[in-house]
Scaffold this active site. Structure first.
Site, PDB file in Angstrom:
ATOM      1  CD  GLU A   1     -32.216 -25.685 -67.861  1.00  0.00           C
ATOM      2  OE1 GLU A   1     -33.041 -25.088 -68.579  1.00  0.00           O
ATOM      3  OE2 GLU A   1     -31.818 -25.234 -66.773  1.00  0.00           O
TER       4      GLU A   1
ATOM      5  CB  CYS B   1     -33.201 -24.172 -75.669  1.00  0.00           C
ATOM      6  SG  CYS B   1     -31.949 -23.283 -74.747  1.00  0.00           S
TER       7      CYS B   1
ATOM      8  CE  LYS C   1     -26.941 -40.250 -74.798  1.00  0.00           C
ATOM      9  NZ  LYS C   1     -26.688 -39.809 -76.178  1.00  0.00           N
TER      10      LYS C   1
HETATM   11  P1  NAD Z   1     -33.042 -35.005 -77.629  1.00  0.00           P
HETATM   12  O1  NAD Z   1     -34.038 -34.972 -76.526  1.00  0.00           O
HETATM   13  O2  NAD Z   1     -33.351 -35.791 -78.832  1.00  0.00           O
HETATM   14  O3  NAD Z   1     -31.649 -35.570 -77.086  1.00  0.00           O
HETATM   15  C1  NAD Z   1     -30.959 -34.977 -75.991  1.00  0.00           C
HETATM   16  C2  NAD Z   1     -30.067 -36.017 -75.339  1.00  0.00           C
HETATM   17  O4  NAD Z   1     -30.894 -37.003 -74.709  1.00  0.00           O
HETATM   18  C3  NAD Z   1     -29.189 -36.790 -76.323  1.00  0.00           C
HETATM   19  O5  NAD Z   1     -27.950 -37.043 -75.714  1.00  0.00           O
HETATM   20  C4  NAD Z   1     -29.976 -38.076 -76.538  1.00  0.00           C
HETATM   21  O6  NAD Z   1     -29.194 -39.150 -76.952  1.00  0.00           O
HETATM   22  C5  NAD Z   1     -30.550 -38.301 -75.153  1.00  0.00           C
HETATM   23  N1  NAD Z   1     -31.789 -39.090 -75.066  1.00  0.00           N
HETATM   24  C6  NAD Z   1     -32.798 -39.139 -75.962  1.00  0.00           C
HETATM   25  N2  NAD Z   1     -33.777 -39.954 -75.497  1.00  0.00           N
HETATM   26  C7  NAD Z   1     -33.386 -40.385 -74.272  1.00  0.00           C
HETATM   27  C8  NAD Z   1     -33.971 -41.228 -73.276  1.00  0.00           C
HETATM   28  N3  NAD Z   1     -35.169 -41.785 -73.435  1.00  0.00           N
HETATM   29  N4  NAD Z   1     -33.291 -41.451 -72.128  1.00  0.00           N
HETATM   30  C9  NAD Z   1     -32.086 -40.867 -71.933  1.00  0.00           C
HETATM   31  N5  NAD Z   1     -31.470 -40.080 -72.840  1.00  0.00           N
HETATM   32  C10 NAD Z   1     -32.113 -39.826 -73.995  1.00  0.00           C
HETATM   33  O7  NAD Z   1     -32.724 -33.479 -77.996  1.00  0.00           O
HETATM   34  P2  NAD Z   1     -31.746 -32.925 -79.114  1.00  0.00           P
HETATM   35  O8  NAD Z   1     -32.388 -33.080 -80.443  1.00  0.00           O
HETATM   36  O9  NAD Z   1     -30.371 -33.466 -78.907  1.00  0.00           O
HETATM   37  O10 NAD Z   1     -31.658 -31.374 -78.725  1.00  0.00           O
HETATM   38  C11 NAD Z   1     -32.586 -30.431 -79.134  1.00  0.00           C
HETATM   39  C12 NAD Z   1     -33.529 -30.113 -77.988  1.00  0.00           C
HETATM   40  O11 NAD Z   1     -32.796 -29.671 -76.867  1.00  0.00           O
HETATM   41  C13 NAD Z   1     -34.462 -28.976 -78.332  1.00  0.00           C
HETATM   42  O12 NAD Z   1     -35.765 -29.288 -77.887  1.00  0.00           O
HETATM   43  C14 NAD Z   1     -33.904 -27.817 -77.546  1.00  0.00           C
HETATM   44  O13 NAD Z   1     -34.829 -26.803 -77.239  1.00  0.00           O
HETATM   45  C15 NAD Z   1     -33.395 -28.496 -76.325  1.00  0.00           C
HETATM   46  N6  NAD Z   1     -32.385 -27.655 -75.637  1.00  0.00           N
HETATM   47  C16 NAD Z   1     -32.723 -27.073 -74.442  1.00  0.00           C
HETATM   48  C17 NAD Z   1     -31.817 -26.244 -73.795  1.00  0.00           C
HETATM   49  C18 NAD Z   1     -32.148 -25.595 -72.478  1.00  0.00           C
HETATM   50  O14 NAD Z   1     -31.223 -25.176 -71.777  1.00  0.00           O
HETATM   51  N7  NAD Z   1     -33.414 -25.484 -72.086  1.00  0.00           N
HETATM   52  C19 NAD Z   1     -30.561 -25.984 -74.380  1.00  0.00           C
HETATM   53  C20 NAD Z   1     -30.271 -26.595 -75.603  1.00  0.00           C
HETATM   54  C21 NAD Z   1     -31.191 -27.429 -76.225  1.00  0.00           C
END
Ligand code: NAD
Length: 493
Positions: free
Chosen positions: A250, A284, A175
């Site tokens: 992550e 991140c 997804k």
């Molecule tokens: P997000 O949490 O809004 O979304 C991430 C994914 O989760 C998307 O595909 C979204 O549609 C899905 N999602 C959201 N709510 C959900 C739920 N309740 N159940 C299932 N799926 C759900 O994050 P974002 O804005 O897409 O990305 C930015 C974040 O990602 C930042 O906090 C960043 O630090 C983090 N990130 C972490 C890493 C790492 O390796 N630690 C790498 C890249 C980004």
């Protein structure tokens, strides 16, 4: 407008509902493609396909060596399609073409590495303490994996999950983020070409609520491999606990980059700038807190300001560009409001701090530096995920450690010093999944990556992580011909 479809059971399909959602090109600030706005019924179809593929003779019946060969072919196909995939991602999330070409050159390495490991996961014969039994262990795949990814580096984040998970013999429902799905679909199509049976790699596009949540709740999903915000990660962890799914998370960060007075200050300045301005801070591992020793505070700050002034902002497809736009409209608005909140909190702008009115209408924000920041402030505690640096002074090593660890996050930390005993002490003391000494943003398929505290649960990459997609089985064989002495007592002796 170009349309990208879900990939379910080897076929490209629109959402069952026929609904579509637009995806924005952040450089032009205009919608450039559409993706399916899927729901529970698409999730059900994809999980059913992945479940069937998991038990099929074409997948479960082949050797780990054959799986490894498929992974290596997938790596070759990713290399062959690197430019096309890179351009899709640049269009969809504004990432620099230069960075994407490097990412796409490196992503195959995860498939070669885990392809090589696929047939090297060995169980053992145990020197068991019961002479009448022969006992051995075997490692088995978990089943259907739900890979849920963020928009900032969709393919890299996916490779970290897909390569070990497929090498271990699992099947996937992916997804991608609703803000950047196009490259994931084009990427997933390559797996059938590489020889993976239909249904082993599926993609369902849509929102977190429409697709992510039903996927997490699906009873036939064995593990959630998630990259995203800590808020979504915590919600997923709670939902997955209901039926005891495996979870890796992550999540975000507020990583400290710590510069001591004895550091090579020019190298440190380049490292600090790359830590926060590369990818417009949308990583991140952004080094969003600069901890700066007081004795070099003004000198170092002027170096960073100079680098910020020189950042070339522009078209992410231009190889000369150093900082592109922010990836999507809600995120752009969030970064701007974080900057406004910081100013309201009384933070002092040392550089930038404004959106840029760009000719294309692109979602650009100035590289921004706040000086003399209080580590307890929102600015220093909240993940902004933009090109916004909070500079915090410190006195000595103990002070630096205290400030660095005073955060809910613990994903990464940078330490800049020529004093190696101090580097080791800092590495030991920092509450962080990764510590970089005199370097920053270095990653490899060989090196475990992940966070502590609110930055996550579990690790990705590295040799051991193939086992995070497997479970061990213990088989006991009775070699004795006589019956047990007393059938009502457990065989512990
Ligand atoms: P997000 O949490 O809004 O979304 C991430 C994914 O989760 C998307 O595909 C979204 O549609 C899905 N999602 C959201 N709510 C959900 C739920 N309740 N159940 C299932 N799926 C759900 O994050 P974002 O804005 O897409 O990305 C930015 C974040 O990602 C930042 O906090 C960043 O630090 C983090 N990130 C972490 C890493 C790492 O390796 N630690 C790498 C890249 C980004």
């Amino acid at each position: 407008m170009q349309r990208f479809e879900n990939l379910i059971d080897g076929k490209l399909r629109p959402a069952a509902s026929g609904k579509w959602m637009p995806s924005l090109d952040p450089y032009r600030n205009e919608n450039w493609c559409e993706i399916p706005d899927s729901d529970q019924s698409d999730v059900n179809a994809a999980v059913a396909a992945a479940r069937t593929a998991f038990g099929s003779s074409q997948w479960a019946g082949i050797s780990a060596t054959a799986r490894g060969a498929m992974l290596r072919r997938a790596g070759d196909l990713i290399s062959a399609n690197a430019e096309r995939l890179a351009e899709l991602e640049v269009r969809d999330n504004g990432k620099l073409i230069n960075e994407m070409l490097v990412q796409l050159k490196t992503i195959p390495q995860w498939f070669y590495y885990y392809g090589g490991l696929a047939d090297k996961v060995e169980g053992g014969v145990l020197p068991i303490d019961k002479s009448d039994h022969f006992v051995f262990t075997t490692w088995e795949p978990l089943g259907v994996i739900a890979a849920i990814t963020a928009w900032n580096s969709p393919l890299l984040l996916l490779a970290w999950k897909l390569a070990p998970g497929l090498a271990a013999g699992n099947t996937f429902v992916i997804k991608p983020s609703e803000y950047a799905s196009a490259s994931t679909i084009a990427f997933a199509e390559l797996f059938e070409e590489a020889g993976f049976p239909a249904g082993v790699v599926n993609v369902v596009c849509g929102t977190g609520q429409g697709v992510g949540a039903p996927l997490v709740a699906h009873p036939d999903v064995a593990k959630i491999a998630f990259t995203g915000s800590d808020a979504a990660g915590k919600a997923i962890n709670k939902a997955a606990a209901g039926d005891l799914k495996h979870v890796t998370l992550e999540l975000g960060g507020k990583s400290p980059n710590i510069v001591f007075e004895d550091a090579d200050l020019d190298a440190a300045a380049a490292g600090v700038a790359s830590g926060i301005f590369a990818a417009a801070g949308q990583t991140c591992i952004a080094g969003s807190r600069l901890l700066l020793q007081r004795s070099v505070y003004d000198l170092f700050l002027s170096k960073i300001r100079e680098l910020a002034e020189g950042v070339k902002i522009g078209d992410p497809l231009d190889p000369e560009t150093q900082m592109g736009p922010l990836a999507n409209l809600p995120h752009y608005q969030k970064v701007i409001s974080c900057i406004a909140d910081a100013k309201k909190e009384g933070a002092v702008v040392a550089f930038g701090g404004e959106p840029i009115k760009y000719a294309t209408g692109g979602l650009f924000v100035q590289p921004t530096i706040f000086r003399d920041v209080d580590n307890a402030s929102q600015l220093a505690q909240r993940e902004i995920f933009g090109p916004v640096l909070a500079v915090i002074p410190f006195d000595d090593e103990a002070d630096a450690l205290r400030i660095a660890n005073n955060s809910n996050y613990g994903l990464a930390a940078g330490v800049w010093t020529k004093d190696m005993p101090r580097a080791f002490r800092m590495s030991k003391g920092l509450q962080s999944g990764t510590v970089w000494i005199n370097t920053y943003r270095a990653l490899s398929f060989m090196a475990p990556f992940g966070g502590v505290k609110d930055s996550g649960l579990g690790r990705e990459s590295g040799q051991d992580m193939i086992k995070s997609y497997m479970q061990v089985k213990t088989t006991w064989i009775n070699n004795a011909s006589e019956r047990p002495a007393n059938p009502f007592i457990m065989r512990l002796n």
